[in-house]
Design an enzyme around this catalytic site. Sequence first.
Site, PDB file in Angstrom:
ATOM      1  N   MET A   9      66.015  49.925   8.149  1.00 38.44           N
ATOM      2  CA  MET A   9      65.162  48.807   7.723  1.00 38.44           C
ATOM      3  C   MET A   9      64.179  49.316   6.683  1.00 38.44           C
ATOM      4  O   MET A   9      63.273  50.089   7.000  1.00 38.44           O
ATOM      5  CB  MET A   9      64.441  48.195   8.921  1.00 38.44           C
ATOM      6  N   ASP A  14      67.165  42.136   3.038  1.00 38.58           N
ATOM      7  CA  ASP A  14      68.574  42.426   3.294  1.00 38.58           C
ATOM      8  C   ASP A  14      68.755  43.261   4.563  1.00 38.58           C
ATOM      9  O   ASP A  14      69.603  42.958   5.405  1.00 38.58           O
ATOM     10  CB  ASP A  14      69.199  43.148   2.099  1.00 38.58           C
ATOM     11  N   SER A  15      67.970  44.330   4.679  1.00 37.72           N
ATOM     12  CA  SER A  15      68.103  45.185   5.858  1.00 37.72           C
ATOM     13  C   SER A  15      67.602  44.478   7.111  1.00 37.72           C
ATOM     14  O   SER A  15      68.145  44.669   8.207  1.00 37.72           O
ATOM     15  CB  SER A  15      67.357  46.503   5.648  1.00 37.72           C
ATOM     16  N   CYS A  99      71.244  59.629  -2.821  1.00 34.49           N
ATOM     17  CA  CYS A  99      70.513  59.243  -1.622  1.00 34.49           C
ATOM     18  C   CYS A  99      71.452  58.658  -0.576  1.00 34.49           C
ATOM     19  O   CYS A  99      71.365  58.986   0.612  1.00 34.49           O
ATOM     20  CB  CYS A  99      69.423  58.234  -1.976  1.00 34.49           C
ATOM     21  N   GLY A 123      71.656  47.179   4.880  1.00 28.99           N
ATOM     22  CA  GLY A 123      71.709  45.865   4.252  1.00 28.99           C
ATOM     23  C   GLY A 123      72.446  45.860   2.928  1.00 28.99           C
ATOM     24  O   GLY A 123      72.169  45.001   2.082  1.00 28.99           O
ATOM     25  N   CYS A 197      62.803  54.518  -6.310  1.00 28.88           N
ATOM     26  CA  CYS A 197      61.711  54.523  -5.333  1.00 28.88           C
ATOM     27  C   CYS A 197      60.690  55.626  -5.575  1.00 28.88           C
ATOM     28  O   CYS A 197      59.527  55.478  -5.182  1.00 28.88           O
ATOM     29  CB  CYS A 197      62.271  54.630  -3.916  1.00 28.88           C
TER      30      CYS A 197
END
Length: 354
Positions: A9, A14-15, A99, A123, A197
């Site tokens: 999450m 989505d997640s 990743c 997700g 990120c």
Amino acid sequence: MAQRVFAAMSGGVDSAAAALLLQQAGCDVTGVTLRLHHYKDRPGLCGSADDIETARSVAAGMGIPHVVLDLCDLFQKQVMDRFVWAYTHGRTPNPCIDCNREIKFGALLDWALDQGADAIATGHYARVRFDEAAHRWQLLRGADRRKDQTYFLYQLTQRQLAHLLLPVGDYEKPALRALAAAHGLSNAQKADSQDICFVPDGDYVSFLRQYGGVEPVPGDFVDESGQVLGRHQGLECYTIGQRKGLGVSANAPLYVLGKDLDHGTVLLGGDDRLYTRELTAERVNWLSIPEPDGPLPVTAKTRYSQREAAATVEPLPGGCVRMVFAEPQRAITPGQAVVFYDGDLVLGGGTICP
């Protein structure tokens, strides 16, 4: 006994929707948020403090346990350091692929299985199935072609696919937002994250300086005859196909055609010089099928945002392939991925060589 699933999450819808769908299917769901870097004070970044808090709040609203798994050191080594290496070697990397392979479907899966999980879930807009005839797990594109994320997942292994659930793969984004809103999830309308990120605001050159200790060395812009057209700010500041920010005046638009690490020059030319039909890729992973023993007709794309094009892929020694497209492709860029398909089936992919 209910299937025990650890759902990644991120704080996004989505997640969260993936975890909700699994819960509705009767799974024993635990939400897991990965802490991947130390940019905790930068809202909106995956893994930032506000994203972790959002995921925790959503999990609480669903009535499922939530844990935070700190993988900062591994992420730094396997993703951030590789990102720096690629740019200093004339490539344009895609850190999401590293990743996914090393962190989300690598370290997270290993940890989850150690905790007694049967599977992990994310997700991602993609689908997984088991082909009984081939006795092989296969990855397929998501039903929502506009959101399909298989380009970032081609490096997964049979073991990873065997323990992977992708609940949102059969849905379109608006339906997932509606589902999340109907169940009172606080992030139902949260905007999608666009930046890498660990690179706030997309300023990767500042990241290279501050994190990697890289100081770009200025040099010459040159044309294909070797004529000097101006000065550039450092090889790391440019990528194939770039037009903006060159600071060179000419009678016609100029684009970055290539970078010469030995001489420190950046090659410029017209848009027509960006097209080529062939490439070689390394670190090739054959995912949904075994490596073929000869040339194979496929469709392929060399960037996430582009449509696939007809091509032939031919295995080479050392885990490489040679690819020939039916029509010339624009701005094929070393360091990016080329991913090949057969309809919805993801056959595999590799990293484009210089």
